[in-house]
Design a protein around this motif. Structure first.
Motif, PDB file in Angstrom:
ATOM      1  N   MET A  23       2.895  -2.793   2.635  1.00  0.00           N
ATOM      2  CA  MET A  23       3.210  -1.581   3.463  1.00  0.00           C
ATOM      3  C   MET A  23       4.677  -0.897   2.857  1.00  0.00           C
ATOM      4  SD  MET A  23       1.439  -2.481   6.900  1.00  0.00           S
ATOM      5  CE  MET A  23       2.560  -3.975   7.477  1.00  0.00           C
ATOM      6  N   ALA A  24       5.633  -1.919   2.419  1.00  0.00           N
ATOM      7  CA  ALA A  24       6.738  -1.247   1.877  1.00  0.00           C
ATOM      8  C   ALA A  24       6.611  -0.458   0.678  1.00  0.00           C
ATOM      9  CB  ALA A  24       7.770  -2.363   1.683  1.00  0.00           C
ATOM     10  N   ASN A  25       5.322  -0.659   0.233  1.00  0.00           N
ATOM     11  CA  ASN A  25       5.111   0.039  -1.125  1.00  0.00           C
ATOM     12  C   ASN A  25       4.201   1.254  -0.782  1.00  0.00           C
ATOM     13  OD1 ASN A  25       6.250  -1.310  -3.922  1.00  0.00           O
ATOM     14  ND2 ASN A  25       5.837  -2.936  -2.536  1.00  0.00           N
ATOM     15  N   GLY A  26       4.005   1.471   0.484  1.00  0.00           N
ATOM     16  CA  GLY A  26       3.086   2.590   0.827  1.00  0.00           C
ATOM     17  C   GLY A  26       1.669   2.322   0.775  1.00  0.00           C
ATOM     18  N   LEU A  27       1.199   1.146   0.661  1.00  0.00           N
ATOM     19  CA  LEU A  27      -0.153   0.530   0.699  1.00  0.00           C
ATOM     20  C   LEU A  27      -0.626  -0.074   1.803  1.00  0.00           C
ATOM     21  CD1 LEU A  27       0.359  -1.146  -2.594  1.00  0.00           C
ATOM     22  CD2 LEU A  27      -0.567   1.024  -2.547  1.00  0.00           C
ATOM     23  N   SER A  28      -2.004   0.340   2.031  1.00  0.00           N
ATOM     24  CA  SER A  28      -2.513  -0.189   3.352  1.00  0.00           C
ATOM     25  C   SER A  28      -2.562  -1.826   3.517  1.00  0.00           C
ATOM     26  CB  SER A  28      -4.075   0.394   3.568  1.00  0.00           C
ATOM     27  OG  SER A  28      -4.769  -0.088   2.207  1.00  0.00           O
ATOM     28  N   PRO A  29      -2.674  -2.472   4.486  1.00  0.00           N
ATOM     29  CA  PRO A  29      -2.773  -3.931   4.399  1.00  0.00           C
ATOM     30  C   PRO A  29      -4.049  -4.218   4.119  1.00  0.00           C
ATOM     31  CG  PRO A  29      -2.750  -2.810   6.923  1.00  0.00           C
ATOM     32  CD  PRO A  29      -2.506  -1.804   5.683  1.00  0.00           C
ATOM     33  N   LEU A  30      -4.071  -5.726   3.682  1.00  0.00           N
ATOM     34  CA  LEU A  30      -5.481  -6.159   3.007  1.00  0.00           C
ATOM     35  C   LEU A  30      -6.060  -6.923   4.405  1.00  0.00           C
ATOM     36  CD1 LEU A  30      -4.263  -7.757  -0.033  1.00  0.00           C
ATOM     37  CD2 LEU A  30      -5.130  -5.678  -0.014  1.00  0.00           C
ATOM     38  N   LYS A  31      -7.305  -7.056   4.296  1.00  0.00           N
ATOM     39  CA  LYS A  31      -8.069  -7.658   5.575  1.00  0.00           C
ATOM     40  C   LYS A  31      -8.776  -9.044   4.922  1.00  0.00           C
ATOM     41  CE  LYS A  31      -9.202  -2.934   7.295  1.00  0.00           C
ATOM     42  NZ  LYS A  31     -10.098  -2.203   7.445  1.00  0.00           N
TER      43      LYS A  31
ATOM     44  N   HIS B 243       2.892 -10.100 -11.541  1.00  0.00           N
ATOM     45  CA  HIS B 243       2.715  -9.607 -10.115  1.00  0.00           C
ATOM     46  C   HIS B 243       3.017  -8.633  -9.454  1.00  0.00           C
ATOM     47  CE1 HIS B 243       1.531 -14.000 -10.287  1.00  0.00           C
ATOM     48  NE2 HIS B 243       0.339 -13.543  -9.588  1.00  0.00           N
ATOM     49  N   ARG B 244       4.386  -8.172 -10.185  1.00  0.00           N
ATOM     50  CA  ARG B 244       5.223  -6.880  -9.725  1.00  0.00           C
ATOM     51  C   ARG B 244       4.644  -5.788 -10.658  1.00  0.00           C
ATOM     52  NH1 ARG B 244       9.014  -7.043  -6.010  1.00  0.00           N
ATOM     53  NH2 ARG B 244       9.481  -5.077  -7.015  1.00  0.00           N
ATOM     54  N   GLU B 245       3.992  -5.870 -11.584  1.00  0.00           N
ATOM     55  CA  GLU B 245       3.669  -4.824 -12.433  1.00  0.00           C
ATOM     56  C   GLU B 245       2.945  -3.796 -11.679  1.00  0.00           C
ATOM     57  OE1 GLU B 245       1.346  -5.868 -15.605  1.00  0.00           O
ATOM     58  OE2 GLU B 245       3.040  -6.974 -16.459  1.00  0.00           O
ATOM     59  N   PRO B 246       2.846  -2.324 -11.965  1.00  0.00           N
ATOM     60  CA  PRO B 246       2.481  -1.466 -11.135  1.00  0.00           C
ATOM     61  C   PRO B 246       0.809  -1.384 -10.708  1.00  0.00           C
ATOM     62  CG  PRO B 246       3.485  -0.489 -12.993  1.00  0.00           C
ATOM     63  CD  PRO B 246       3.695  -1.913 -13.170  1.00  0.00           C
ATOM     64  N   ASP B 247      -0.016  -2.378 -11.556  1.00  0.00           N
ATOM     65  CA  ASP B 247      -1.291  -2.535 -11.278  1.00  0.00           C
ATOM     66  C   ASP B 247      -1.564  -3.975 -10.323  1.00  0.00           C
ATOM     67  OD1 ASP B 247      -0.867  -4.275 -13.360  1.00  0.00           O
ATOM     68  OD2 ASP B 247      -2.794  -3.855 -14.258  1.00  0.00           O
ATOM     69  N   SER B 248      -0.363  -4.488  -9.874  1.00  0.00           N
ATOM     70  CA  SER B 248      -0.602  -5.824  -8.971  1.00  0.00           C
ATOM     71  C   SER B 248      -0.967  -5.439  -8.056  1.00  0.00           C
ATOM     72  CB  SER B 248       0.909  -6.224  -9.083  1.00  0.00           C
ATOM     73  OG  SER B 248       0.886  -7.343  -7.917  1.00  0.00           O
ATOM     74  N   SER B 249      -2.040  -6.464  -7.494  1.00  0.00           N
ATOM     75  CA  SER B 249      -2.503  -6.400  -5.997  1.00  0.00           C
ATOM     76  C   SER B 249      -1.561  -6.521  -4.992  1.00  0.00           C
ATOM     77  CB  SER B 249      -3.612  -7.543  -6.048  1.00  0.00           C
ATOM     78  OG  SER B 249      -2.789  -8.906  -6.248  1.00  0.00           O
ATOM     79  N   LEU B 250      -0.209  -6.839  -5.338  1.00  0.00           N
ATOM     80  CA  LEU B 250       0.720  -6.791  -4.311  1.00  0.00           C
ATOM     81  C   LEU B 250       1.395  -5.579  -4.160  1.00  0.00           C
ATOM     82  CD1 LEU B 250       2.720 -10.105  -5.064  1.00  0.00           C
ATOM     83  CD2 LEU B 250       1.327  -9.706  -3.056  1.00  0.00           C
ATOM     84  N   THR B 251       1.462  -4.688  -5.405  1.00  0.00           N
ATOM     85  CA  THR B 251       2.315  -3.646  -5.245  1.00  0.00           C
ATOM     86  C   THR B 251       1.462  -2.191  -5.494  1.00  0.00           C
ATOM     87  OG1 THR B 251       3.004  -3.861  -7.227  1.00  0.00           O
ATOM     88  CG2 THR B 251       4.404  -4.750  -5.443  1.00  0.00           C
TER      89      THR B 251
ATOM     90  N   LEU C 141       3.067 -11.763   4.960  1.00  0.00           N
ATOM     91  CA  LEU C 141       4.153 -11.433   3.887  1.00  0.00           C
ATOM     92  C   LEU C 141       3.501 -10.516   3.031  1.00  0.00           C
ATOM     93  CD1 LEU C 141       5.487 -14.975   3.451  1.00  0.00           C
ATOM     94  CD2 LEU C 141       6.724 -13.122   4.645  1.00  0.00           C
ATOM     95  N   THR C 142       2.356 -10.801   2.295  1.00  0.00           N
ATOM     96  CA  THR C 142       1.724  -9.877   1.441  1.00  0.00           C
ATOM     97  C   THR C 142       1.633  -8.267   2.055  1.00  0.00           C
ATOM     98  OG1 THR C 142       0.621 -11.632   0.418  1.00  0.00           O
ATOM     99  CG2 THR C 142      -0.318  -9.481   0.083  1.00  0.00           C
ATOM    100  N   ASN C 143       1.130  -8.192   3.443  1.00  0.00           N
ATOM    101  CA  ASN C 143       0.965  -6.933   3.776  1.00  0.00           C
ATOM    102  C   ASN C 143       2.220  -6.391   4.048  1.00  0.00           C
ATOM    103  OD1 ASN C 143      -1.740  -6.672   3.588  1.00  0.00           O
ATOM    104  ND2 ASN C 143      -2.282  -7.765   5.874  1.00  0.00           N
ATOM    105  N   GLU C 144       3.391  -6.777   4.305  1.00  0.00           N
ATOM    106  CA  GLU C 144       4.653  -6.323   4.409  1.00  0.00           C
ATOM    107  C   GLU C 144       5.027  -5.814   3.016  1.00  0.00           C
ATOM    108  OE1 GLU C 144       7.430  -9.451   5.717  1.00  0.00           O
ATOM    109  OE2 GLU C 144       6.467  -9.807   7.589  1.00  0.00           O
TER     110      GLU C 144
END
Length: 140
Positions: free
Chosen positions: A50-58, A128-136, A44-47
Motif C-alpha cells: 500500500m505504501a507503493n500504491g498497490l492493492s493489498p493481497l488476499k 525482492h525490491r526490484e520493480p517487478d517484485s511481488s512486494l512492490t 506487513l506485506t500489505n503495508e
C-alpha cells in the motif's frame, strides 16, 4: 516431528506462497485458520504494497493448501526449494491444488525468527525490491 526452528521456517515458506498471487479463483471457500504469525506477514506485506500504491493481497485456501504441501515437502527433504519432490514448480503446483492464475510469484524464507525479520530480509534483497517484485509491483 519437526524442530521448532524448522517448523517456523516451514510455516514462513508456506506463507510466502500464499501471499504472492493476484488472481482469485472464480469461487470462494471459507478461509482456513491462520496463525498470528501468518497474519502478521500478510499485514506487513500489505503495508509495503500500500505504501507503493498497490492493492493489498488476499489469502486463498487453495494457495494455503499448496503452501502447506510445499512446506512439508521441503521440510521432509531438509531443503528450501521452489521445486517440489515431484519436480513441479509453482506453475504446475498451483493448478494441481485448484488455483488458476495469470501471474504468480513465490517468495521463500529460511533462518528467520519472526515475520518482521522475514519481511526485512525480503526488503533487503534486491531481487525482492526490484520493480517487478511481488512486494512492490502489481505485475506479480
Amino acid at each position: 516431528m519437526l524442530s521448532r526452528g524448522l517448523r517456523i521456517v516451514s510455516f514462513l515458506t508456506g506463507l510466502c506462497l500464499i501471499l504472492f498471487v493476484h488472481n482469485d479463483p472464480p469461487f470462494t471457500h471459507p478461509l482456513l485458520a491462520q496463525t498470528d504469525q501468518m497474519q502478521r506477514v500478510i499485514e506487513l506485506t500489505n503495508e509495503i504494497r500500500m505504501a507503493n500504491g498497490l492493492s493489498p493481497l488476499k489469502r486463498n485456501d487453495n494457495l494455503q493448501q499448496a503452501a502447506i504441501y510445499i512446506v512439508e515437502d521441503n521440510a521432509n527433504r531438509n531443503t528450501l526449494s521452489h521445486i517440489d519432490s515431484l519436480g513441479r514448480s509453482i506453475g504446475q503446483r498451483f493448478p494441481d491444488f485448484g488455483y488458476f492464475y495469470s501471474v504468480a510469484a513465490e517468495n521463500l524464507a529460511a533462518g528467520y525468527n519472526s515475520p518482521e525479520e522475514v519481511i526485512n530480509g525480503w526488503m533487503s534483497s534486491s531481487g525482492h525490491r526490484e520493480p517487478d517484485s511481488s512486494l512492490t509491483s502489481s505485475t506479480r
